[in-house]
Design a protein around this motif. Sequence first.
Motif, mmCIF file in Angstrom:
data_model
loop_
_atom_site.group_PDB
_atom_site.id
_atom_site.type_symbol
_atom_site.label_atom_id
_atom_site.label_comp_id
_atom_site.label_asym_id
_atom_site.label_seq_id
_atom_site.Cartn_x
_atom_site.Cartn_y
_atom_site.Cartn_z
ATOM 1 N N GLN A 192 1.699 -105.429 -52.399
ATOM 2 C CA GLN A 192 2.275 -104.620 -51.329
ATOM 3 C C GLN A 192 1.455 -103.356 -51.097
ATOM 4 N N THR A 193 0.955 -102.751 -52.204
ATOM 5 C CA THR A 193 0.155 -101.539 -52.087
ATOM 6 C C THR A 193 -1.142 -101.828 -51.332
ATOM 7 N N VAL A 194 -1.785 -102.946 -51.650
ATOM 8 C CA VAL A 194 -3.011 -103.320 -50.938
ATOM 9 C C VAL A 194 -2.721 -103.507 -49.459
ATOM 10 N N ARG A 253 1.149 -105.661 -42.131
ATOM 11 C CA ARG A 253 2.602 -105.785 -42.262
ATOM 12 C C ARG A 253 2.954 -107.069 -43.007
ATOM 13 N N GLU A 254 3.912 -106.941 -43.891
ATOM 14 C CA GLU A 254 4.383 -108.127 -44.613
ATOM 15 C C GLU A 254 5.267 -108.960 -43.701
ATOM 16 N N ALA A 255 5.126 -110.290 -43.789
ATOM 17 C CA ALA A 255 5.987 -111.202 -43.010
ATOM 18 C C ALA A 255 7.230 -111.511 -43.822
ATOM 19 N N GLY A 256 8.375 -111.403 -43.222
ATOM 20 C CA GLY A 256 9.620 -111.631 -43.935
ATOM 21 C C GLY A 256 9.695 -113.016 -44.555
ATOM 22 N N GLY A 257 10.095 -113.068 -45.799
ATOM 23 C CA GLY A 257 10.265 -114.333 -46.489
ATOM 24 C C GLY A 257 8.965 -115.006 -46.904
ATOM 25 N N ARG A 258 7.825 -114.343 -46.717
ATOM 26 C CA ARG A 258 6.531 -114.937 -47.043
ATOM 27 C C ARG A 258 5.850 -114.092 -48.114
ATOM 28 N N VAL A 300 3.408 -111.805 -50.050
ATOM 29 C CA VAL A 300 2.454 -110.863 -49.481
ATOM 30 C C VAL A 300 1.017 -111.335 -49.660
ATOM 31 N N VAL A 301 0.740 -112.060 -50.731
ATOM 32 C CA VAL A 301 -0.629 -112.508 -50.961
ATOM 33 C C VAL A 301 -1.070 -113.473 -49.868
ATOM 34 N N ASN A 334 -8.167 -112.798 -58.088
ATOM 35 C CA ASN A 334 -8.610 -114.195 -58.174
ATOM 36 C C ASN A 334 -8.271 -114.956 -56.886
ATOM 37 N N THR A 335 -7.052 -114.773 -56.392
ATOM 38 C CA THR A 335 -6.621 -115.469 -55.174
ATOM 39 C C THR A 335 -7.427 -115.004 -53.956
#
Length: 669
Positions: free
Chosen positions: A71-73, A80-85, A87-88, A119-120
């Motif tokens: 989340q910090t990255v 923006r983060e997508a709801g329910g998905r 963050v990576v 890694n991801t």
Amino acid sequence: QQLTSFVGRGKVVADLKRLLFEARLLMLLGPGGAGKTRLSIQVATEVLNEFPGGVWWIELAPLADPALVGQTVAAVLGIREAGGRPVVETLVDELRHRQLLLIFDNCEHLVGACAVLANTLLRKCPGLRILASSRERLGIDGELHYRVPSLTLPAPGQTVTAAEAREFEAVALFCDRARAATSKFALTDANADTVVSICRRLDGIPLALELAAARTRALSVEELERRLDNCFKILTGGNRSALPRQQTLRALIDWSYDMLKPPEKKLLSRLSVFAGGFEYDAAEQVCTDAEVEEFEILDLLTSLVDKSLVVADTERELTRYSLLETVRQYARDRLEESGESAIYRQRHLDALRRFAADAADAIEGKGAARCADRYEIEHDNIRAAIDFAQSSPETAGKALELANNTWVFWYQRGYYRELAARMPAILAATEHMGQTESRATGLLASANAHLMRGDYEQACRQFEESLRIQRDLGAPLPVWRALFNYGNALNLVGKLTEARSCLEEALRMSATIPKTEAGSHINLGETLALMGDFAGARAHLHEALGRYQESGNNSAIAEIEGFLGRMCQQEGGLDEAEVHYRRALELLRTDRFVGFGYFVGPYCFAQLALARRDFGRAARLFGAHAMMRERLGTPLPPVIRAECAEAEATLRAELGVPQFQAEWKWGRA
């Protein structure tokens, strides 16, 4: 925009910029305060134009929850983060086609989360590179490690001018920050060595140097250096805008220590008893118990290396481990708090006693140089062990034992001041033990120190007392050793008739004491040479030479070659004398034996140059000889005082005083 200048590190920055394009994940590893963050900022600034997608700073120090790393990255990148998905997944979609650099600063407390995320992203985003700083590695494929070195310092023992000192990064940083603290600060030739000492005692660690430099507002550098024995009390009050753990040195190391597992904490505190480093076997001998067992040591030690709390030098035949002095002071305090300090210092003492007892048998024979090198490596440990042992009447005898098994090394490598300073205190601490062989050996060691320092009356008194005790005890070999050493002393002070009597007795005793005849022959041969009986001298010296060549004692062979050369020179055989001198010098260089080197080196060659009427060279060599003696703290022995004075008078007359002084000064330099 940084508010303070970036000092030094030019090569390090160049290396990091190159490596950043050789590996997609570059880890800057090092202890707290090593300057990893500032290096990352500098590298980021210099490569900004290489990344069209930008260079992004991810500050992880404030985070406590590993789940917040992704989340910090995303927040820093404005994604923006997508709801329910997860963050990576959002990050991968956004970064997949971008060329950018992410800088993860302070990963050590979130290593697992950072490793998974890095890694991801690296596998799915081909244009991404990551520069990360931590006290330990992430442990993923493709990770390239760069251990951030301390700032450069002058070599130990090197005396420098102010101009020379400024060329070293640690000194330059200290001076830059001290001038910022007070405009009155100036680096001068008078305080340069003190500033260098401060920088060395703080291991060249940038944060420690900055905290120390801030104290120059209230303390002179001399006062500051004296107070560094407890650096955690003095190194406080850092930049108020910095993270709390970067405002004091103790808080900085607390941060690393608090993240250790209990067995790692115990081992780190116990390792503080070592001074100047240790090898794996020594850590196993000294630091184990029911809580930290032998089979655990390797894994625990490796973990402490990985976490930048222990330094591993793998360039040696045997890996040598050490603690930075600031970490060692911290760990020592922790050991004191545990109530176990005396236990592990005693174990450390016993380990050094075993080392020295084994090494003492080899220090004067074949392989002496290698043995002396081992002493040199353990020298700081020996010092620490003796200091501990002589502090208590219960262990003072162990201090004497360790010193008795070390004094030949001190003598061979020119530690005359140390030998002279230590032995009286150790003898005083063990006076209650009575007239023992160990005390007699200690008196003999102390006498040799006084002999080389020019206190001839005290030296002879102690040689005589040592001989008296050994005669009373009656063991033949110790009596022979006392006679051998006393005879050598009498040679140096010019009491040749007494020396001859003493050494003839030693030679008679040698008939029934194995491996002593060569020593008796060499000293008696030298006595006869000094008395002018060259035929008798050569007979004894050649007898000794054959025996020492069989045993491989290079320092004794060099001493014989030196005396054979002097006799040839006095007989007019200058070329033959030079052959002997060069043989001696080569052997002394090979074994790095200082004890006889100051004589057979510049002094003999100075006399040879004088005999050849090469007056300028002779004056330079006499100057070099004088400087060498001053550095060792060794005055001219009485036996050669007159001939040396005569030689210098001849040179003044031949060259004239101004030229003589110029040549002499050149030689001293």
